[in-house]
Motif scaffolding. Structure first.
Motif, PDB file in Angstrom:
ATOM      1  N   LYS A 115       0.759  -1.192   0.001  1.00  0.00           N
ATOM      2  CA  LYS A 115      -0.023  -0.091   0.238  1.00  0.00           C
ATOM      3  C   LYS A 115       0.999   1.293  -0.104  1.00  0.00           C
ATOM      4  CE  LYS A 115      -3.818   2.093   2.376  1.00  0.00           C
ATOM      5  NZ  LYS A 115      -4.627   2.204   3.620  1.00  0.00           N
ATOM      6  N   ASP A 117       0.785   5.600  -1.097  1.00  0.00           N
ATOM      7  CA  ASP A 117       0.296   7.015  -1.129  1.00  0.00           C
ATOM      8  C   ASP A 117       0.789   7.663  -2.282  1.00  0.00           C
ATOM      9  OD1 ASP A 117      -1.759   6.612   0.860  1.00  0.00           O
ATOM     10  OD2 ASP A 117      -0.439   7.237   2.262  1.00  0.00           O
ATOM     11  N   TYR A 118       0.304   7.855  -3.292  1.00  0.00           N
ATOM     12  CA  TYR A 118       0.962   8.638  -4.397  1.00  0.00           C
ATOM     13  C   TYR A 118       0.159   9.836  -4.638  1.00  0.00           C
ATOM     14  CZ  TYR A 118       2.070   3.914  -5.777  1.00  0.00           C
ATOM     15  OH  TYR A 118       2.802   2.375  -5.677  1.00  0.00           O
ATOM     16  N   ARG A 119       1.135  11.021  -4.781  1.00  0.00           N
ATOM     17  CA  ARG A 119       0.648  12.195  -4.908  1.00  0.00           C
ATOM     18  C   ARG A 119      -0.121  12.335  -6.369  1.00  0.00           C
ATOM     19  NH1 ARG A 119       6.246  15.384  -4.184  1.00  0.00           N
ATOM     20  NH2 ARG A 119       6.846  13.567  -5.823  1.00  0.00           N
ATOM     21  N   ALA A 124       1.089   6.769  -9.684  1.00  0.00           N
ATOM     22  CA  ALA A 124       0.414   5.452  -9.259  1.00  0.00           C
ATOM     23  C   ALA A 124       0.440   4.597 -10.522  1.00  0.00           C
ATOM     24  CB  ALA A 124      -0.998   5.812  -8.818  1.00  0.00           C
TER      25      ALA A 124
END
Length: 248
Positions: A115, A117-119, A124
């Protein structure tokens, strides 16, 4: 000088012949243990054939009494051929196991999902495509047909061909084998090929008997390659076969 590669090719090429020979009647043109041994084999084979036919006749009579039982006449099994196949296969597979443990690299691991978190959506997507690419590479590496496996197809011809690829430095998921590893393969291959050739009687052989001829000369027996054996006296030059004297 016969090389390991030649021995391994011999095994792979003649394994089908060996399998077929295991279920066919013996061809009595083999080299044997000398002329007397050859004649003894003929007498023994005749006796075994008579015994087989006696049991077969009894078996067929039992089928006549029970018409429900149907089937073809069983083919005599040549146990010495089966023993040869078992020993050769065990030796080659064990050799391939040992070489693979040291020379074959481990498969590429499939990347674990994680998992993150992509900005941005672009980040992504790039990460997803990279993970897919690495997953495909890992799966392809694990399924590489050049990889030796400890389960599944572990037959003598497959082991012979895999070892042949190592001896010939063929590309694959393996490092270059060492001189010691090549010597180990050569020793196993030579012994296995010798067993196959003797079982199929495809190797020329020559042997000097302990017993001397009446003239005092040594007796050389030549045979193999499907030919009946011939005896030759190195003293007087007499030549004879199981059928009698050919020349004196």
């Amino acid at each position: 000088m016969t090389t390991a590669a030649t021995h391994l090719r011999t095994i792979a090429l003649h394994w089908t012949d060996l399998s077929e020979a295991a279920g066919t009647p013996a061809q009595l043109g083999a080299f044997g243990l000398g002329l007397r041994g050859y004649l003894a084999r003929l007498d023994q084979a005749d006796a075994e054939q008579l015994e087989y036919e006696r049991h077969q006749a009894a078996h067929l009579r039992s089928l006549e009494r029970d018409p429900i039982q149907l089937g073809d006449r069983p083919v005599p099994v040549r146990l010495h051929i089966l023993d040869t196949m078992r020993l050769v296969e065990a030796a080659l597979v064990a050799c391939a196991d040992d070489i693979a443990r040291t020379a074959q690299r481990a498969p590429i691991s499939v990347p674990a999902a994680r998992k993150a978190d992509y900005r941005t959506l672009r980040e992504a997507r790039i990460a997803y495509e990279d993970r897919q690419r690495r997953t495909q590479l890992a799966i392809a590496d694990q399924r590489d047909p050049r990889r030796w496996r400890y389960t599944g197809r572990r037959t003598a011809p497959h082991a012979a061909l895999w070892l042949l690829a190592r001896v010939e430095r063929a590309p694959g998921p393996c490092r270059r084998i060492t001189d010691a590893e090549e010597a180990r393969i050569g020793k196993v291959a030579a012994g296995a090929a010798d067993r196959v050739e003797r079982a199929l009687d495809i190797a020329a052989q020559r042997r000097t008997l302990e017993q001397l001829h009446d003239c005092g000369g040594a007796i050389d027996v030549h045979g193999g390659e499907g030919r009946p054996p011939l005896a030759h006296c190195t003293g007087c030059g007499a030549v004879w076969s199981e059928g009698g004297v050919i020349a004196a």
